[in-house]
Design a protein around this motif. Structure first.
Motif, PDB file in Angstrom:
ATOM      1  N   THR A   1      -7.386   6.386   7.924  1.00 36.43           N
ATOM      2  CA  THR A   1      -8.169   6.834   6.779  1.00 36.43           C
ATOM      3  C   THR A   1      -7.503   8.029   6.106  1.00 36.43           C
ATOM      4  O   THR A   1      -7.387   8.075   4.873  1.00 36.43           O
ATOM      5  CB  THR A   1      -9.599   7.197   7.222  1.00 36.43           C
ATOM      6  OG1 THR A   1     -10.194   6.050   7.828  1.00 36.43           O
ATOM      7  CG2 THR A   1     -10.451   7.651   6.057  1.00 36.43           C
ATOM      8  N   THR A   2      -7.037   8.970   6.900  1.00 40.29           N
ATOM      9  CA  THR A   2      -6.365  10.151   6.356  1.00 40.29           C
ATOM     10  C   THR A   2      -5.098   9.740   5.615  1.00 40.29           C
ATOM     11  O   THR A   2      -4.837  10.219   4.500  1.00 40.29           O
ATOM     12  CB  THR A   2      -6.039  11.144   7.487  1.00 40.29           C
ATOM     13  OG1 THR A   2      -7.264  11.517   8.132  1.00 40.29           O
ATOM     14  CG2 THR A   2      -5.357  12.382   6.968  1.00 40.29           C
TER      15      THR A   2
ATOM     16  N   HIS B   1      -6.032   7.997   2.352  1.00 39.32           N
ATOM     17  CA  HIS B   1      -6.497   8.970   1.366  1.00 39.32           C
ATOM     18  C   HIS B   1      -5.326   9.720   0.748  1.00 39.32           C
ATOM     19  O   HIS B   1      -5.252   9.906  -0.466  1.00 39.32           O
ATOM     20  CB  HIS B   1      -7.480   9.960   2.010  1.00 39.32           C
ATOM     21  CG  HIS B   1      -7.894  11.049   1.089  1.00 39.32           C
ATOM     22  ND1 HIS B   1      -7.335  12.300   1.133  1.00 39.32           N
ATOM     23  CD2 HIS B   1      -8.804  11.058   0.081  1.00 39.32           C
ATOM     24  CE1 HIS B   1      -7.885  13.045   0.186  1.00 39.32           C
ATOM     25  NE2 HIS B   1      -8.771  12.314  -0.460  1.00 39.32           N
ATOM     26  N   ARG B   2      -4.384  10.124   1.588  1.00 38.09           N
ATOM     27  CA  ARG B   2      -3.224  10.876   1.087  1.00 38.09           C
ATOM     28  C   ARG B   2      -2.370  10.010   0.150  1.00 38.09           C
ATOM     29  O   ARG B   2      -1.915  10.486  -0.886  1.00 38.09           O
ATOM     30  CB  ARG B   2      -2.386  11.386   2.261  1.00 38.09           C
ATOM     31  CG  ARG B   2      -1.232  12.264   1.809  1.00 38.09           C
ATOM     32  CD  ARG B   2      -1.051  13.415   2.763  1.00 38.09           C
ATOM     33  NE  ARG B   2       0.032  14.270   2.349  1.00 38.09           N
ATOM     34  CZ  ARG B   2      -0.137  15.425   1.731  1.00 38.09           C
ATOM     35  NH1 ARG B   2      -1.339  15.864   1.488  1.00 38.09           N
ATOM     36  NH2 ARG B   2       0.891  16.168   1.392  1.00 38.09           N
TER      37      ARG B   2
ATOM     38  N   LEU C   1      -4.380   9.625  -3.146  1.00 30.45           N
ATOM     39  CA  LEU C   1      -4.381  10.870  -3.903  1.00 30.45           C
ATOM     40  C   LEU C   1      -2.996  11.166  -4.472  1.00 30.45           C
ATOM     41  O   LEU C   1      -2.877  11.590  -5.627  1.00 30.45           O
ATOM     42  CB  LEU C   1      -4.864  12.024  -3.015  1.00 30.45           C
ATOM     43  CG  LEU C   1      -5.351  13.266  -3.737  1.00 30.45           C
ATOM     44  CD1 LEU C   1      -6.435  12.943  -4.758  1.00 30.45           C
ATOM     45  CD2 LEU C   1      -5.855  14.282  -2.730  1.00 30.45           C
TER      46      LEU C   1
ATOM     47  N   ALA D   1     -10.528   8.966  -7.266  1.00 28.44           N
ATOM     48  CA  ALA D   1     -10.303   8.918  -5.813  1.00 28.44           C
ATOM     49  C   ALA D   1     -11.637   8.736  -5.088  1.00 28.44           C
ATOM     50  O   ALA D   1     -11.745   7.912  -4.169  1.00 28.44           O
ATOM     51  CB  ALA D   1      -9.590  10.183  -5.343  1.00 28.44           C
ATOM     52  N   HIS D   2     -12.646   9.477  -5.499  1.00 25.64           N
ATOM     53  CA  HIS D   2     -13.978   9.374  -4.885  1.00 25.64           C
ATOM     54  C   HIS D   2     -14.542   7.970  -5.078  1.00 25.64           C
ATOM     55  O   HIS D   2     -15.071   7.365  -4.146  1.00 25.64           O
ATOM     56  CB  HIS D   2     -14.913  10.422  -5.500  1.00 25.64           C
ATOM     57  CG  HIS D   2     -16.272  10.444  -4.885  1.00 25.64           C
ATOM     58  ND1 HIS D   2     -17.296   9.661  -5.347  1.00 25.64           N
ATOM     59  CD2 HIS D   2     -16.759  11.146  -3.836  1.00 25.64           C
ATOM     60  CE1 HIS D   2     -18.379   9.881  -4.611  1.00 25.64           C
ATOM     61  NE2 HIS D   2     -18.073  10.772  -3.694  1.00 25.64           N
TER      62      HIS D   2
ATOM     63  N   MET E   1     -12.701   5.579  -2.754  1.00 26.46           N
ATOM     64  CA  MET E   1     -13.010   5.817  -1.339  1.00 26.46           C
ATOM     65  C   MET E   1     -14.399   5.314  -0.962  1.00 26.46           C
ATOM     66  O   MET E   1     -14.614   4.885   0.163  1.00 26.46           O
ATOM     67  CB  MET E   1     -12.940   7.319  -1.013  1.00 26.46           C
ATOM     68  CG  MET E   1     -11.556   7.860  -0.915  1.00 26.46           C
ATOM     69  SD  MET E   1     -11.536   9.565  -0.322  1.00 26.46           S
ATOM     70  CE  MET E   1     -12.498  10.418  -1.544  1.00 26.46           C
ATOM     71  N   THR E   2     -15.330   5.404  -1.892  1.00 22.12           N
ATOM     72  CA  THR E   2     -16.717   5.085  -1.565  1.00 22.12           C
ATOM     73  C   THR E   2     -17.170   3.738  -2.110  1.00 22.12           C
ATOM     74  O   THR E   2     -18.362   3.421  -2.051  1.00 22.12           O
ATOM     75  CB  THR E   2     -17.647   6.198  -2.084  1.00 22.12           C
ATOM     76  OG1 THR E   2     -17.487   6.305  -3.503  1.00 22.12           O
ATOM     77  CG2 THR E   2     -17.339   7.525  -1.416  1.00 22.12           C
TER      78      THR E   2
END
Length: 164
Positions: free
Chosen positions: A30-31, A34-35, A38, A127-128, A131-132
């Protein structure tokens, strides 16, 4: 009682070979995801991950020394230096010697950096959203709360990054 149950869960996961669903593996994936997301979104506006936080911190807190800025963001000073060098080359921040102690650099957002803030907000909203995707508002609230707890468990010093 929670400790033995956790140990039993971890043992059951590792014994079954379900490493992809192991909490540490999920967190790492997940990290990393996300990176990557982003980085791609920020590249559209000529920023690297983390630089958006620097620009926003300067806009919110005003001119700061490199050390004070690093402390506000909860990052290492050497990381801050590299980020500031890139931001300065791009014209988004400026650094100048402190009038009372010339060994200290004071960092300030430039008009170009300030003009970038709406684009940073757009990128962060996107990004939000990604992600969601597929989560309802209540699920997002629960996820945020759970991640904050995990962050606090792993990084007590992250308290310096929390909004005041």
């Amino acid at each position: 009682m929670a400790e033995p149950l956790l140990a039993e869960h971890v043992d059951a996961v590792t014994m079954s070979g379900e490493y992809d669903n192991d909490l540490s593996c999920l967190m790492a994936q997940t990290t990393r995801g996300h990176r990557v997301l982003l980085a791609a979104l920020l590249a559209e506006i000529d920023l690297y991950p983390g630089q958006e936080r620097v620009v926003n911190a300067l806009a919110e807190h005003g001119p700061k020394s490199q050390n004070a800025l690093a402390k506000i963001l909860g990052i290492d000073v050497s990381t801050m230096t590299k980020s500031l060098q890139r931001l300065e080359r791009s014209g988004f921040v400026s650094r100048s010697p402190c009038p009372t102690n010339r060994r200290i650099s004071v960092v300030e957002i430039t008009p170009a950096g300030d003009a970038l803030r709406p684009e940073i907000r757009r990128v962060m909203r996107e990004a939000h959203r990604r992600m969601t995707q597929g989560l309802g508002p209540e699920q997002i609230d629960v996820l945020s709360s759970l991640l904050a707890t995990v962050r606090d468990n792993l990084c007590p010093e992250a308290a310096t990054c929390r909004p005041t």
